[in-house]
Every structure is written in structure tokens, then in C-alpha cells.
Scaffold this active site. Structure first.
Site, PDB file in Angstrom:
ATOM      1  N   ALA B   9      15.983  76.368 -66.638  1.00 42.12           N
ATOM      2  CA  ALA B   9      15.352  77.005 -65.484  1.00 42.12           C
ATOM      3  C   ALA B   9      13.954  76.460 -65.310  1.00 42.12           C
ATOM      4  O   ALA B   9      13.313  76.068 -66.281  1.00 42.12           O
ATOM      5  CB  ALA B   9      15.295  78.525 -65.677  1.00 42.12           C
ATOM      6  N   CYS B  10      13.503  76.410 -64.088  1.00 40.44           N
ATOM      7  CA  CYS B  10      12.120  76.021 -63.808  1.00 40.44           C
ATOM      8  C   CYS B  10      11.656  76.778 -62.571  1.00 40.44           C
ATOM      9  O   CYS B  10      12.474  77.316 -61.829  1.00 40.44           O
ATOM     10  CB  CYS B  10      11.992  74.508 -63.627  1.00 40.44           C
ATOM     11  SG  CYS B  10      12.893  73.866 -62.202  1.00 40.44           S
ATOM     12  N   PRO B  11      10.327  76.857 -62.351  1.00 39.40           N
ATOM     13  CA  PRO B  11       9.817  77.700 -61.268  1.00 39.40           C
ATOM     14  C   PRO B  11      10.335  77.287 -59.892  1.00 39.40           C
ATOM     15  O   PRO B  11      10.740  78.144 -59.100  1.00 39.40           O
ATOM     16  CB  PRO B  11       8.303  77.522 -61.353  1.00 39.40           C
ATOM     17  CG  PRO B  11       8.050  77.076 -62.746  1.00 39.40           C
ATOM     18  CD  PRO B  11       9.244  76.274 -63.148  1.00 39.40           C
ATOM     19  N   GLY B  13      12.943  75.395 -59.297  1.00 37.22           N
ATOM     20  CA  GLY B  13      14.392  75.498 -59.340  1.00 37.22           C
ATOM     21  C   GLY B  13      15.106  74.401 -58.591  1.00 37.22           C
ATOM     22  O   GLY B  13      16.231  74.565 -58.140  1.00 37.22           O
ATOM     23  N   THR B  17      15.382  71.893 -63.576  1.00 35.33           N
ATOM     24  CA  THR B  17      16.492  72.716 -64.043  1.00 35.33           C
ATOM     25  C   THR B  17      17.747  71.867 -64.220  1.00 35.33           C
ATOM     26  O   THR B  17      18.433  71.943 -65.251  1.00 35.33           O
ATOM     27  CB  THR B  17      16.771  73.824 -63.007  1.00 35.33           C
ATOM     28  OG1 THR B  17      15.593  74.602 -62.850  1.00 35.33           O
ATOM     29  CG2 THR B  17      17.921  74.710 -63.451  1.00 35.33           C
TER      30      THR B  17
END
Lengths: 152, 454
Positions: B9-11, B13, B17
Site C-alpha cells: 500500500a502507498c498513499p 495508491g 503499491t
């Protein structure tokens, strides 16, 4: 799979090659292309959002590739710009190697249809594979790059 | 073959990710390690890991720059890194994950069992949660029970004396039993956020007189309420930080508390009132029946409403000079722990090492009329064990009435023998207890299927 990449990527947003500069310069130049293609309407806002993302950690993912990106109010529709650098460009990458390919991704702040996002997702996945990156490095024309991305 | 799971996951997205996911899959493929990667990006959660997959997995890699709910991985070894590391060093992460052993975390014993058993048969999830609660409660029962038993060297010790203080310490430990049971059932379901509502629900169960069965209910309630709140409360990003600190604790405790007080507490009170009236109706008319009913009630919830009603009813009769029901109640309260001890002695293979040890302690608690000593066994497998307890206790209660045993002290277990004339006839009383103990043990071993892990 054949993706409807035309809406994301046009000849305006392919830079072959792009002259070496700082990270900020590279992003600014590529943003001009995204403005031409109609993806970015507020270049200042978009660049500052991309740089804000960059400040939280480099988007140089290694293997000579960087993927600066921004979800920004300056974007009206998803867009993609790709640049093959004229020479190694410093990007504070994870593996500390300079980058030779930069993908700049523009996503509107409000969520849009998943279709475009899916293309970016597919691209992100593809970039991990050596042969895909090599084909981008070997491409001789803008159209060839578009074709590679279209057929990924 | 060790299977791995991963979450990326990443901010934003969008990119990281999926790159991390692809990277991990590629590296795992090269190493021939099966892996499934859940991506939490802009297009939503894809490839979501199921509970069954988590249970089967050797370890979990979390490569994320956003918060990933780890509660569902309770007890599983986790390699947690930034999303960039998932892209940069996927091979290393996989090696690291493969090298990890299940930690001494909460659900670890279950995880190891699932791995160790030849078939893919897993314990139903219901029992997994129960066992997590029971295993955390057990030390309190052992310590509290033994301390209370020790304090019985003198019945009714004077306030402030050493023995009275032992009783106090033991009582404190026993008092925590149901809250901890509820808290860790909840924890097993909903992770850390479920602990607080679980503790409060368990405490309320104790205060409302709902006993350990109420505690089990409170635990499941708290676990699912907390889990639901975490998954369903959506806040603007600027307020997201308030969710774990303020919103979820407040709402989960409030909801569980209200449910316990109004939905569980109110019916329990009317049930208790009705039972009291009913018991008084039976009176001493049919004393064998009364003994059997009182005995069964003692064993049904071991400290819950039925147990309390039976006990209070018998104690109340002491004041009117009726001593038979008291004897029946105490005898019936002794047989569940005594029976479980005998069961572990008769068929040690049906029990785990831990249960056999707990069985030894239960024998002392049984002799001391601390019925709670049998709760860990009853709570771990209620539908099989509690009926066995009830039949044994009912039989003992009835026999005690048949033998016309009288008891003039409201507690003390076997230590009452030290008080002259408190029990008579002593020998017949011991026979009643012995028969109930043997019957309980045989039924427990008959009903019990296989080893349940404590």
C-alpha cells in the site's frame, strides 16, 4: 492486453530524448506536455503536488526508472508522460543509481473511472520486468514507445 | 511448502503499491515460493487475503507507507517495511519472511497447530477465539483459586490477618478472570482495538452477575463491534488520526457497554428473579429433585446467574435452619473441578500438557469448593463439557439430599471437615461427592472428542 492508452499518452507527452536537468526541471518540462494533452490545467498546482509527493520519498524506484506522480486539483483527466533521458539523471533513487526513464503520472484529485487507473497500475507492474524496461530503452521513435505501452 | 502472503500500500495508491506487489511476486516466482499479494491502492483492495489463507500462511510481508490493519494477522510472523523496500529488495524480504518462526504472540499456538496437523483440518474459528481467551484467563484462575484455597486454613479469618489478605488477593485475581476472558476473545477477533471493549464488557458481565458465559458473549460482541467500527467508519483524511485514538475506543466501549447492560443485563435480572421464585416453589416438597436441580445449576455457569441463584437460595435457607440444600449445593460445586482432574488422570491422552497441569490445580480448587477451577475447561468447549459437569453435579446434589446430609457453613469445601459438626454425616457426603466426580470424569471423556489446545 491492449489498453486504451491513447487517452493517457499522446505524442505531446512522449519526450525522446529529454535533456538532463534537476528533478524539478524534468518534472516541469514534462508537465508542459501534460498541459498540451489536456490532462493538466493548472501546471503550478500540479508540479507543487508532485514535488510534495517527491519530498516524502523519492519516486526513483530503482532499475533506472523514476515515476513521479501526483493526485492533484490541477489535473482534470488522468494523464501519462514518458521521457527517455539524454543522459543519466540524478533522482535520489532507492538504489542510488541515476535514472534514464521517467514516467510522470497525473491523476485528478477527485476519483475518476477506474479504467485509467488500471492502466497506470498495469504500467507500474510492468516496470518491474527487465525486458519491458529494455524495450523502452531500445525504442527508436515516439510512436514505438506508445506502441510498447499500448501492448503491455 | 511454506506459503507467504503480502500486503502492499502507498498513499497515492497508483504506482508503488503495484510495483511492490509485482516485485514480490516476481522474486517469489524465482524462488519457487507461493505468494499472494493484496494490493491496497487507488482502485481499491484487490486480491484480498482471506482468513483461511492467513491461517495457512507461514508469514506475512507488509510493504506499505500507510497503515495496514495488522489485527487480522495476530500471531503470525510479520516482516514490515516501507513500500519502497518491497520494490527494492523483494528477494531479501522473502528470505526474511521464510526464516521467521511464529512468534510467541497470541494466536501462535493455533497457528502452529494448523501447520503441524497432517490434514488441513482447522479448528473452527469460534474455538480459536475461545481458546485465546481461555489461555489468558487460566493463570488468573490458578493463582486466584490457590490463594483462596490457602486462605481456607481458617474459615472466616479476621479482617486484616494474613489469611484474610490471601483471600483478598485471590479474590482480586478471580475478579479479573471474566474481564480477561472477554478481552482476549475480543482481541482474537478484532485485534488491539477490541481489547478495551472486551475488558469493559467482561467487567460488566461480572457486575451484572452474568458470569463467564456472559463474559464469552461480551468477548464476541466486543470483538465484532470493534472490527466493524474499524472497517466501516470513514473519516476525512485530516481527521483519520482520531479514529484509533478517540472514535473507535469511545464507540466500541459505549456500544458493548449498552448492549451488556440493556440486552444482556435486564433479561438476566428477570431470569434470576423468576428462578428464585421457581426454586422456592419446589421447596422441600421433592427434595431429591431439588438437589438435582440445584446441583445442575451450580455447574451450568459456574459463577454465573444460575450458579448464584442456587447458592444464594441455599445460603438463604441456612437462616431458616434448613441445612440440606446447602450441603447439596456445595457438593455439586466441588464435582466439576474434581471431575475434570479425574478426567485428565483417567485419559491423559485426551488432554494437552497444559490441561493436565491445569487439572492438578483444579483438584485442589475442587476440594476447596472453588467451582471456577473448572471454568477454563468449560469455556474452552462449552457444548460438550458443561453438560458433563451438569449431570455429575446434579447427581451429587440429589445424592446429598437422599443421604440427608446437612451443612451449616456456606463455603470452605473439604476444609469444613475441620469444623466440628458442620457436616453430617461426613462419610455419606464424601460418597456423594466421589460418585459425582467419577460420573463427571467419565462423561467428560466420553463427550470430549480430541485434544483441544489450551
Amino acid at each position: 492486453m491492449e489498453l486504451n492508452i491513447h487517452e493517457l499518452l499522446t505524442e505531446d507527452t512522449v519526450f525522446l530524448p529529454l535533456e538532463v536537468g534537476t528533478k524539478e526541471e524534468v518534472i516541469a518540462r514534462m508537465t508542459e506536455g501534460l498541459k498540451l494533452s489536456g490532462s493538466v490545467t493548472d501546471g503550478v498546482q500540479y508540479v507543487s503536488d508532485v514535488l510534495a509527493r517527491e519530498a516524502t520519498g523519492s519516486t526513483g524506484i530503482g532499475f533506472g526508472v523514476a515515476i513521479p506522480h501526483g493526485k492533484s486539483a490541477g489535473v482534470v483527466k488522468p494523464g501519462l508522460a514518458v521521457a527517455r533521458m539524454a543522459g543519466p539523471t540524478d533522482w535520489d533513487s532507492l538504489d542510488e543509481t541515476p535514472v534514464s526513464i521517467v514516467f510522470l503520472i497525473a491523476v485528478p484529485k477527485e476519483n475518476v473511472g477506474n479504467e485509467h487507473l488500471q492502466i497506470l497500475v498495469a504500467l507500474s507492474r510492468k516496470l518491474i520486468h527487465d525486458d519491458f524496461r529494455q524495450s523502452l530503452l531500445d525504442a527508436g521513435s515516439k510512436q514505438e514507445i506508445i506502441d510498447i505501452l499500448k501492448n503491455m | 511448502m511454506k506459503k507467504l502472503l503480502a500486503v502492499t500500500a502507498c498513499p497515492t495508491g497508483i504506482a508503488h503499491t503495484y510495483m511492490a506487489a509485482e516485485s514480490l511476486q516476481k522474486a517469489a516466482g524465482e524462488k519457487n515460493v507461493p505468494i499472494k499479494v493484496e494490493t491496497r491502492g487507488a482502485v481499491g483492495v484487490e486480491n484480498e487475503l482471506s482468513a483461511a489463507e492467513i491461517a495457512e500462511a507461514h508469514a506475512i510481508i507488509i510493504a506499505a507507507d500507510t497503515d495496514v490493519d495488522e489485527a487480522r494477522f495476530a500471531g503470525k510472523p510479520i516482516v514490515k517495511v516501507a513500500v519502497a523496500q518491497g520494490i527494492k529488495i523483494p528477494g531479501q524480504l522473502i528470505e526474511q519472511a521464510l526464516a521467521l518462526q511464529a512468534s510467541a504472540g497470541t494466536a501462535a499456538p493455533q497457528a502452529q497447530v494448523a501447520e503441524g496437523s497432517d490434514g488441513k483440518r482447522k479448528q473452527p474459528v469460534f474455538y480459536k477465539h475461545l481458546m485465546t481467551g481461555v489461555s489468558h484467563m487460566l493463570p488468573l484462575v490458578v493463582a486466584g483459586g490457590l490463594l483462596i484455597a490457602l486462605s481456607f486454613f481458617k474459615l472466616n479469618p479476621d479482617e486484616g490477618t494474613f489469611l484474610a489478605n490471601l483471600l483478598k488477593i485471590g479474590g482480586a485475581a478471580m475478579g479479573l478472570m471474566v474481564p480477561i476472558l472477554a478481552a482476549f476473545i475480543a482481541f482474537s477477533i478484532g485485534g488491539k482495538p477490541a481489547l478495551a471493549p472486551g475488558l469493559v464488557g467482561g467487567m460488566l458481565s461480572t457486575q451484572l452477575g452474568a458470569g463467564f458465559l456472559g463474559g464469552i458473549l461480551a468477548g464476541f460482541l466486543a470483538g465484532y463491534v470493534a472490527k466493524w467500527l474499524i472497517q466501516n467508519i470513514k473519516l476525512p483524511r485530516s481527521m483519520e488520526g482520531l479514529k484509533p485514538l478517540l472514535i473507535v475506543p469511545f464507540l466500541s466501549v459505549l456500544v458493548v457497554g449498552l448492549l451488556m447492560v440493556y440486552v444482556i443485563g435486564t433479561p438476566i435480572k428477570s431470569l434470576m428473579d423468576a428462578l428464585t421464585v421457581w426454586l422456592e416453589g419446589i421447596g422441600s416438597g421433592n427434595k431429591i429433585m431439588l438437589g438435582a436441580i440445584l446441583g445442575g445449576m451450580m455447574a451450568l455457569d459456574m459463577g454465573g446467574p444460575f450458579n448464584k441463584i442456587a447458592y444464594t437460595f441455599a445460603v438463604g435457607l441456612l437462616g431458616s435452619g434448613v441445612y440440606g440444600p446447602m450441603a447439596a449445593v456445595m457438593a455439586a460445586g466441588m464435582t466439576p473441578p474434581l471431575g475434570i482432574w479425574l478426567a485428565t488422570v483417567l485419559a491423559p491422552k485426551k488432554f494437552t500438557q497444559e490441561e493436565r497441569e491445569a487439572g492438578k490445580v483444579a483438584s485442589i480448587l475442587g476440594l476447596s469448593f472453588i467451582t471456577e477451577g473448572a471454568i477454563p475447561f468449560g469455556a474452552a468447549d462449552p457444548f460438550r463439557i458443561i453438560p458433563a459437569f451438569m449431570i455429575g453435579s446434579g447427581l451429587t446434589g440429589a445424592l446429598s439430599m437422599v443421604f440427608d446430609v446437612t451443612l451449616r457453613a456456606p463455603h470452605g469445601g473439604i476444609f469444613v471437615l475441620l469444623v466440628p459438626n458442620a457436616i453430617s454425616p461426613v462419610f455419606m457426603y464424601l460418597i456423594a461427592i466421589a460418585i459425582g466426580t467419577v460420573v463427571t470424569a467419565l462423561l467428560v471423556n466420553l463427550f470430549k472428542k480430541k485434544t483441544t489446545q489450551l
